[in-house]
Design a protein around this motif. Structure first.
Motif, PDB file in Angstrom:
ATOM      1  N   PRO A   1      43.778 -21.067 -33.299  1.00  0.00           N
ATOM      2  CA  PRO A   1      43.319 -20.634 -31.716  1.00  0.00           C
ATOM      3  C   PRO A   1      44.334 -21.395 -30.815  1.00  0.00           C
ATOM      4  O   PRO A   1      44.384 -22.655 -30.789  1.00  0.00           O
ATOM      5  CB  PRO A   1      42.010 -20.661 -31.775  1.00  0.00           C
ATOM      6  N   VAL A   2      44.529 -20.795 -29.559  1.00  0.00           N
ATOM      7  CA  VAL A   2      45.011 -21.604 -28.603  1.00  0.00           C
ATOM      8  C   VAL A   2      44.368 -21.163 -27.174  1.00  0.00           C
ATOM      9  O   VAL A   2      44.143 -19.977 -26.997  1.00  0.00           O
ATOM     10  CB  VAL A   2      46.595 -20.900 -28.248  1.00  0.00           C
ATOM     11  N   HIS A   3      44.046 -21.886 -26.477  1.00  0.00           N
ATOM     12  CA  HIS A   3      43.492 -21.964 -25.369  1.00  0.00           C
ATOM     13  C   HIS A   3      44.393 -22.533 -23.879  1.00  0.00           C
ATOM     14  O   HIS A   3      44.770 -23.653 -24.396  1.00  0.00           O
ATOM     15  CB  HIS A   3      41.861 -22.529 -25.237  1.00  0.00           C
ATOM     16  N   LEU A   4      44.400 -21.772 -22.852  1.00  0.00           N
ATOM     17  CA  LEU A   4      45.308 -22.324 -22.091  1.00  0.00           C
ATOM     18  C   LEU A   4      44.715 -22.636 -20.601  1.00  0.00           C
ATOM     19  O   LEU A   4      43.592 -22.136 -20.273  1.00  0.00           O
ATOM     20  CB  LEU A   4      46.186 -20.847 -21.648  1.00  0.00           C
ATOM     21  N   CYS A   5      45.217 -23.736 -20.140  1.00  0.00           N
ATOM     22  CA  CYS A   5      44.780 -24.066 -18.612  1.00  0.00           C
ATOM     23  C   CYS A   5      45.888 -23.391 -17.698  1.00  0.00           C
ATOM     24  O   CYS A   5      47.124 -23.497 -17.936  1.00  0.00           O
ATOM     25  CB  CYS A   5      44.434 -25.537 -18.360  1.00  0.00           C
ATOM     26  N   ILE A   6      45.611 -23.697 -16.428  1.00  0.00           N
ATOM     27  CA  ILE A   6      46.876 -23.146 -15.554  1.00  0.00           C
ATOM     28  C   ILE A   6      47.048 -24.681 -14.877  1.00  0.00           C
ATOM     29  O   ILE A   6      46.251 -25.429 -14.522  1.00  0.00           O
ATOM     30  CB  ILE A   6      46.134 -22.151 -14.468  1.00  0.00           C
ATOM     31  N   GLY A   7      48.399 -24.636 -14.762  1.00  0.00           N
ATOM     32  CA  GLY A   7      48.939 -25.987 -14.093  1.00  0.00           C
ATOM     33  C   GLY A   7      49.644 -25.954 -12.864  1.00  0.00           C
ATOM     34  O   GLY A   7      49.741 -24.759 -12.221  1.00  0.00           O
TER      35      GLY A   7
ATOM     36  N   PHE B   1      39.512 -16.473 -11.591  1.00  0.00           N
ATOM     37  CA  PHE B   1      40.223 -17.934 -11.793  1.00  0.00           C
ATOM     38  C   PHE B   1      40.369 -18.136 -13.301  1.00  0.00           C
ATOM     39  O   PHE B   1      39.845 -17.444 -14.152  1.00  0.00           O
ATOM     40  CB  PHE B   1      39.067 -18.936 -11.452  1.00  0.00           C
ATOM     41  N   VAL B   2      41.313 -18.853 -13.808  1.00  0.00           N
ATOM     42  CA  VAL B   2      41.678 -18.960 -15.114  1.00  0.00           C
ATOM     43  C   VAL B   2      40.500 -19.985 -15.885  1.00  0.00           C
ATOM     44  O   VAL B   2      40.950 -21.091 -15.800  1.00  0.00           O
ATOM     45  CB  VAL B   2      42.994 -19.517 -15.365  1.00  0.00           C
ATOM     46  N   GLN B   3      39.385 -19.441 -16.063  1.00  0.00           N
ATOM     47  CA  GLN B   3      38.564 -20.377 -16.143  1.00  0.00           C
ATOM     48  C   GLN B   3      37.867 -19.701 -17.617  1.00  0.00           C
ATOM     49  O   GLN B   3      37.196 -18.427 -17.386  1.00  0.00           O
ATOM     50  CB  GLN B   3      37.404 -20.707 -15.198  1.00  0.00           C
ATOM     51  N   THR B   4      37.625 -20.348 -18.802  1.00  0.00           N
ATOM     52  CA  THR B   4      37.093 -19.698 -19.719  1.00  0.00           C
ATOM     53  C   THR B   4      36.334 -20.581 -20.554  1.00  0.00           C
ATOM     54  O   THR B   4      36.702 -22.066 -20.403  1.00  0.00           O
ATOM     55  CB  THR B   4      38.129 -19.057 -20.670  1.00  0.00           C
TER      56      THR B   4
END
Length: 228
Positions: A13-19, A40-43
């Motif tokens: 699994p890959v989970h992404l944050c925004i930079g 927003f990029v929040q999970t």
């Protein structure tokens, strides 16, 4: 889309944050399922031990981080409904590095974020961040914090520089984290290093071990035990 296509081929699994070098509108077009109800990029990601919470600290036209009231309300709601432990992942550093130009672009809403962290401190196991390109560890409002050097260029802790960031050719790195109820261990793996890796008890290990004790001082070789 190349990133999305590549991720879909991976066996984990890959989970992404925004930079800070991303653009949220572009990110949202490619990964719409990773946005919260407010865009927003929040999970929240299920882990084998606890849950990872990915937090959006991006803002347009700046490299600094922000954590507005809307994002704070989302995070407060998530934490209020979950049991410990929670693992935070965000791009910008909430704690100052004491490197002037880096702290100008840290999480500028660290006070709002910190108040929330302090409120839910018993549930938060660790805070992981990036952004600084420096290996960092410490604490923030009573919660342990760590960061790796980064997968692009390496930073340099130039405490005397007031305005400009400093870089170096140190190897790129990422973190490998082992977590259990009893302990958290964070490795910084320097995958950018392309030299030899010596194994103890190999035929040339002893000579290699001795050679790395050699230091140069004023153009002369100084070995361990000699005066400086």
């Amino acid at each position: 889309m190349r990133l999305r296509d590549r991720i879909e081929t991976l066996p984990i699994p890959v989970h992404l944050c925004i930079g800070n070098h991303d653009e949220r509108p572009v990110f949202a077009e490619v990964f719409p399922e990773r946005l919260d109800a407010n865009g927003f990029v929040q999970t929240v990601a299920p882990f084998s031990y606890g849950k990872g919470i990915l937090i959006d600290t991006w803002a347009p036209e700046t490299h600094a981080g922000f954590f507005c009231e809307t994002r704070a309300e989302w995070l407060n709601s998530v934490l209020s409904e979950m049991d410990a432990p929670a693992w935070f992942f965000l791009h910008h550093n909430p704690a100052p590095t004491h490197i002037g130009p880096m702290d100008q672009i840290m999480l500028l809403d660290a006070g709002r974020f910190g108040d929330l962290v302090e409120r839910h401190r018993a549930k938060i196991a660790h805070i992981f961040h990036g952004h600084c390109h420096l290996p960092l560890s410490g604490s923030f409002r009573g919660v342990l914090v760590s960061a790796p050097r980064g997968t692009n260029h390496a930073g340099w802790a130039n405490f005397g520089e007031k305005n400009l960031l400093s870089g170096s050719y140190l190897p790129e790195a990422y973190s490998v984290i082992f977590a259990s109820q009893d302990a958290v261990t964070v490795h910084m793996v320097e995958y950018g290093y392309d030299g030899e890796v010596m194994i103890e008890a190999s035929p040339d290990y002893a000579s290699w071990d001795r050679s790395v004790m050699v230091r140069r001082l004023s153009g002369e070789k100084v070995t361990e035990g000699e005066g400086h």
